[in-house]
Scaffold this motif. Structure first.
Motif, short mmCIF file in Angstrom:
data_model
loop_
_atom_site.label_atom_id
_atom_site.label_comp_id
_atom_site.label_asym_id
_atom_site.label_seq_id
_atom_site.Cartn_x
_atom_site.Cartn_y
_atom_site.Cartn_z
N UNK A 53 24.33 8.35 10.81
CA UNK A 53 23.08 8.50 10.08
C UNK A 53 21.90 8.15 11.01
N UNK A 54 20.80 8.83 10.84
CA UNK A 54 19.60 8.59 11.66
C UNK A 54 18.51 7.99 10.77
N UNK A 55 18.03 6.83 11.14
CA UNK A 55 16.99 6.14 10.38
C UNK A 55 15.74 6.03 11.24
N UNK A 56 14.67 6.60 10.77
CA UNK A 56 13.38 6.50 11.45
C UNK A 56 12.41 5.78 10.52
N UNK A 57 11.66 4.85 11.08
CA UNK A 57 10.64 4.13 10.31
C UNK A 57 9.35 4.18 11.13
N UNK A 58 8.66 5.32 11.09
CA UNK A 58 7.47 5.48 11.93
C UNK A 58 6.27 4.67 11.47
N UNK A 59 6.26 4.22 10.24
CA UNK A 59 5.17 3.40 9.72
C UNK A 59 5.79 2.19 9.04
N UNK A 60 5.26 0.99 9.38
CA UNK A 60 5.86 -0.25 8.89
C UNK A 60 4.75 -1.20 8.47
N UNK A 61 4.91 -1.79 7.31
CA UNK A 61 3.93 -2.74 6.79
C UNK A 61 3.64 -3.88 7.77
N UNK A 62 4.67 -4.37 8.45
CA UNK A 62 4.47 -5.48 9.37
C UNK A 62 3.74 -5.08 10.65
N UNK A 63 3.49 -3.77 10.84
CA UNK A 63 2.63 -3.30 11.93
C UNK A 63 1.23 -3.02 11.40
N UNK A 64 0.95 -3.46 10.19
CA UNK A 64 -0.32 -3.25 9.51
C UNK A 64 -0.54 -1.80 9.07
N UNK A 65 0.54 -1.04 8.98
CA UNK A 65 0.45 0.29 8.37
C UNK A 65 0.31 0.10 6.86
N UNK A 66 -0.23 1.09 6.14
CA UNK A 66 -0.43 0.92 4.69
C UNK A 66 0.86 0.94 3.87
N UNK A 67 1.97 1.28 4.51
CA UNK A 67 3.26 1.36 3.82
C UNK A 67 4.36 1.45 4.88
N UNK A 68 5.59 1.34 4.43
CA UNK A 68 6.73 1.65 5.29
C UNK A 68 7.16 3.08 4.94
N UNK A 69 7.39 3.86 5.94
CA UNK A 69 7.86 5.23 5.75
C UNK A 69 9.27 5.31 6.32
#
Length: 78
Positions: A53-69
């Motif tokens: 399985x491939x998991x990508x998380x290009x946006x993360x709350x802990x990087x100050x993004x508005x959400x986790x994607x």
């Protein structure tokens, strides 16, 4: 709060807008620890069920993004 925008046998696209862990790390001033957790735990968690399985998380709350994607894909044929 979570919102799934794609949910098929081969792909999941999900947004997470509220995470209790992120709130805890942020309140303690240790988002760097939270980011390490987010970047490693989710991959290991999903791959426990299916190693290819491939998991990508290009946006993360802990990087100050508005959400986790989360963009999770797996091969269609088993």
């Amino acid at each position: 709060m979570k919102k799934r925008t794609v949910f098929t046998d081969e792909k999941l696209v999900s947004y997470t807008y509220l995470c209790p862990y992120e709130r805890l790390w942020r309140s303690r001033g240790c988002n760097d620890v939270g980011l390490l957790y987010c970047q490693n735990f989710h991959h290991a968690f999903w791959q426990t069920y299916r190693p290819d399985i491939d998991v990508q998380i290009p946006e993360i709350l802990t990087k100050d993004d508005p959400h986790c994607l989360f963009v999770v894909t797996q091969p269609g044929d088993r």
